[in-house]
Write a protein that holds these residues in place. Structure first.
Motif, short mmCIF file in Angstrom:
data_model
loop_
_atom_site.label_atom_id
_atom_site.label_comp_id
_atom_site.label_asym_id
_atom_site.label_seq_id
_atom_site.Cartn_x
_atom_site.Cartn_y
_atom_site.Cartn_z
N CYS A 10 44.65 44.79 48.69
CA CYS A 10 44.75 43.34 48.77
C CYS A 10 43.36 42.72 48.71
O CYS A 10 42.43 43.23 49.31
N GLN A 11 43.25 41.66 47.97
CA GLN A 11 42.02 40.89 47.92
C GLN A 11 42.37 39.45 48.27
O GLN A 11 43.37 38.93 47.79
N VAL A 12 41.57 38.82 49.08
CA VAL A 12 41.79 37.42 49.44
C VAL A 12 40.58 36.62 49.00
O VAL A 12 39.44 36.97 49.32
N LEU A 13 40.83 35.56 48.25
CA LEU A 13 39.78 34.65 47.83
C LEU A 13 39.99 33.33 48.55
O LEU A 13 41.10 32.81 48.57
N SER A 14 38.94 32.80 49.14
CA SER A 14 39.08 31.50 49.79
C SER A 14 37.85 30.66 49.50
O SER A 14 36.78 31.19 49.18
N ALA A 25 39.97 35.42 40.07
CA ALA A 25 41.21 36.16 40.27
C ALA A 25 41.83 36.55 38.93
O ALA A 25 42.32 37.67 38.75
N ALA A 26 41.83 35.64 37.97
CA ALA A 26 42.39 35.92 36.66
C ALA A 26 41.61 37.03 35.96
O ALA A 26 42.20 37.92 35.34
N HIS A 27 40.30 36.99 36.05
CA HIS A 27 39.48 38.04 35.44
C HIS A 27 39.78 39.40 36.07
O HIS A 27 39.95 40.40 35.37
N HIS A 28 39.85 39.43 37.38
CA HIS A 28 40.15 40.68 38.09
C HIS A 28 41.52 41.22 37.69
O HIS A 28 41.68 42.41 37.40
N ALA A 29 42.52 40.34 37.66
CA ALA A 29 43.88 40.76 37.29
C ALA A 29 43.93 41.27 35.86
O ALA A 29 44.52 42.32 35.57
N TRP A 33 44.82 45.09 34.71
CA TRP A 33 45.99 45.30 33.84
C TRP A 33 45.59 46.05 32.56
O TRP A 33 46.24 47.01 32.16
N GLN A 34 44.51 45.60 31.93
CA GLN A 34 44.07 46.23 30.68
C GLN A 34 43.61 47.67 30.89
O GLN A 34 43.74 48.50 29.99
N ALA A 35 43.09 47.97 32.06
CA ALA A 35 42.64 49.33 32.37
C ALA A 35 43.79 50.24 32.77
O ALA A 35 43.60 51.44 32.94
N GLY A 36 44.99 49.68 32.94
CA GLY A 36 46.13 50.47 33.37
C GLY A 36 46.04 50.86 34.84
O GLY A 36 46.68 51.81 35.27
N ALA A 37 45.26 50.09 35.60
CA ALA A 37 45.04 50.41 37.01
C ALA A 37 46.18 49.94 37.90
O ALA A 37 46.22 50.28 39.08
N VAL A 38 47.10 49.15 37.37
CA VAL A 38 48.23 48.64 38.15
C VAL A 38 49.52 48.87 37.39
O VAL A 38 49.55 48.87 36.16
N LEU A 40 52.33 47.03 38.37
CA LEU A 40 53.00 45.74 38.44
C LEU A 40 51.96 44.69 38.78
O LEU A 40 51.13 44.88 39.67
N LEU A 41 51.98 43.59 38.04
CA LEU A 41 51.06 42.49 38.29
C LEU A 41 51.88 41.22 38.44
O LEU A 41 52.67 40.89 37.56
N VAL A 42 51.71 40.54 39.56
CA VAL A 42 52.45 39.32 39.83
C VAL A 42 51.46 38.20 40.11
O VAL A 42 50.57 38.37 40.96
N TRP A 43 51.59 37.09 39.41
CA TRP A 43 50.72 35.93 39.63
C TRP A 43 51.54 34.90 40.37
O TRP A 43 52.57 34.45 39.90
N VAL A 44 51.08 34.53 41.56
CA VAL A 44 51.83 33.60 42.42
C VAL A 44 50.93 32.42 42.77
O VAL A 44 49.78 32.61 43.16
N THR A 45 51.48 31.22 42.64
CA THR A 45 50.76 30.04 43.12
C THR A 45 50.95 29.97 44.62
O THR A 45 52.04 29.72 45.11
#
Length: 55
Positions: A10-14, A25-29, A33-38, A40-45
């Motif tokens: 978990c990463q928290v940005l504030s 956050a978008a860059h990290h996600a 994803w492109q590296a196949g490190a995850v 499942l990827l979920v983007w939540v507001t």
């Protein structure tokens, strides 16, 4: 772990608005994803705790 456990990362940005949290956050996600490190990827507001839980 020989039995194959589960790791939850978990990463928290504030910070205040306009400092680049969404772009970071978008860059990290995208990178993960492109590296196949995850699997499942979920983007939540995350406007509130309830919004996160319902998503």
């Amino acid at each position: 772990m020989a039995g194959g456990g589960t790791a939850v990362l978990c990463q928290v940005l504030s910070g205040t608005g306009g400092v680049g949290k969404t772009q970071l956050a978008a860059h990290h996600a995208r990178t993960a994803w492109q590296a196949g490190a995850v699997d499942l990827l979920v983007w939540v507001t995350a406007t509130s705790r309830d919004a996160v839980l319902s998503a």
